[in-house]
Design a protein around this motif. Structure first.
Motif: not given
Length: 252
Positions: A136, A162-163, A165, A173, A176
């Motif tokens: 991420g 953010l993002n 995983q 996933e 955020d």
């Protein structure tokens, strides 16, 4: 009335001033390394000691490039200025700073207008030590961060994950997340929240003179999400509220 001796002293003073002021960074850096600056490694130096650039290097073992600095020393804050760099492959960091002669690890230091965005891949080795295989981006926007002997004692602003995983045991996933700093007496709190992704998070990190404590709850937003539930099961069993408690602490 100026005598030749006074002219000589004045000329010598100006010569020394300009020699020190424009002392090349390429020559100053080896002197700093001999003085014990071993957490930073720089190559391709140009400019002066107070306003220069480095083409590449390493900071705390992580690769950096296109590093630039501008020092504006004052008697009460001799290490004072601004810094910008590219961290790892894609990350960027910029901040103004001030500290004493011994740097931010000792005594009081302050960072202002700290902005950073760094891929978690840059910290892969450090995260692996905690048994974490994740990816991420970490983003930071702090108008002010105060350190005492290298530990945070005051802060304003937010950080974002953010993002985010998980990479193991299965790629997953997670969403955020955000953290907001808040002062509470002698403690500094980092309040953690999710941004509506698959994983609901509600917790806090407490920083004090002894160390830090993470206390948070993790809940799958969709109870039927079997993969996420299976991954979270490695962390423990859910409590009465359905959240899996995650606790971690460390000392300075």
């Amino acid at each position: 009335m100026f005598t030749w001796k006074k002219h000589l002293v004045l000329g010598l003073a100006f010569f020394i001033f300009f020699l020190v002021y424009y002392f090349p960074a390429q020559l100053a850096w080896p002197l700093l390394q001999k003085a014990g600056v071993d957490l930073v490694e720089l190559h391709g130096l140009s400019g002066s000691w107070h306003h220069g650039n480095a083409a590449a290097g390493r900071v705390l073992g992580n690769p950096v490039r296109e590093l630039s600095w501008r020092f504006k020393p004052l008697p009460w804050a001799p290490a004072r200025g601004e810094i910008e760099l590219i961290f790892g492959g894609e990350g960027r960091l910029a901040a103004a700073f001030s500290s004493g002669y011994r740097g931010p690890q000792f005594g009081r230091a302050e960072l202002t207008d700290l902005r950073a965005e760094v891929p978690l891949a840059a910290f892969a080795d450090q995260l692996r030590r905690f048994g974490l295989a994740v990816d991420g981006r970490l983003a930071v926007e702090l108008p002010r961060l105060v350190l005492e002997d290298g530990r945070p004692v005051a802060a304003e602003g937010e950080i974002w994950l953010l993002n985010f995983q998980a990479l193991q045991p299965v790629p997953l996933e997670l969403g955020d997340f955000t953290g907001t700093f808040e002062s509470a007496g002698e403690e500094l709190l980092l309040n953690l929240r999710d941004q509506g992704g698959p994983l609901a998070v509600d917790g806090v990190v407490r920083f004090d003179a002894e160390g830090y404590q993470l206390n948070t709850g993790l809940t799958p937003r969709d109870p039927e999400d079997r993969e996420l539930t299976r991954v979270l099961a490695f962390l423990g069993s859910p409590g009465r509220d359905g959240a899996i408690p995650l606790r971690f602490s460390g000392r300075w």
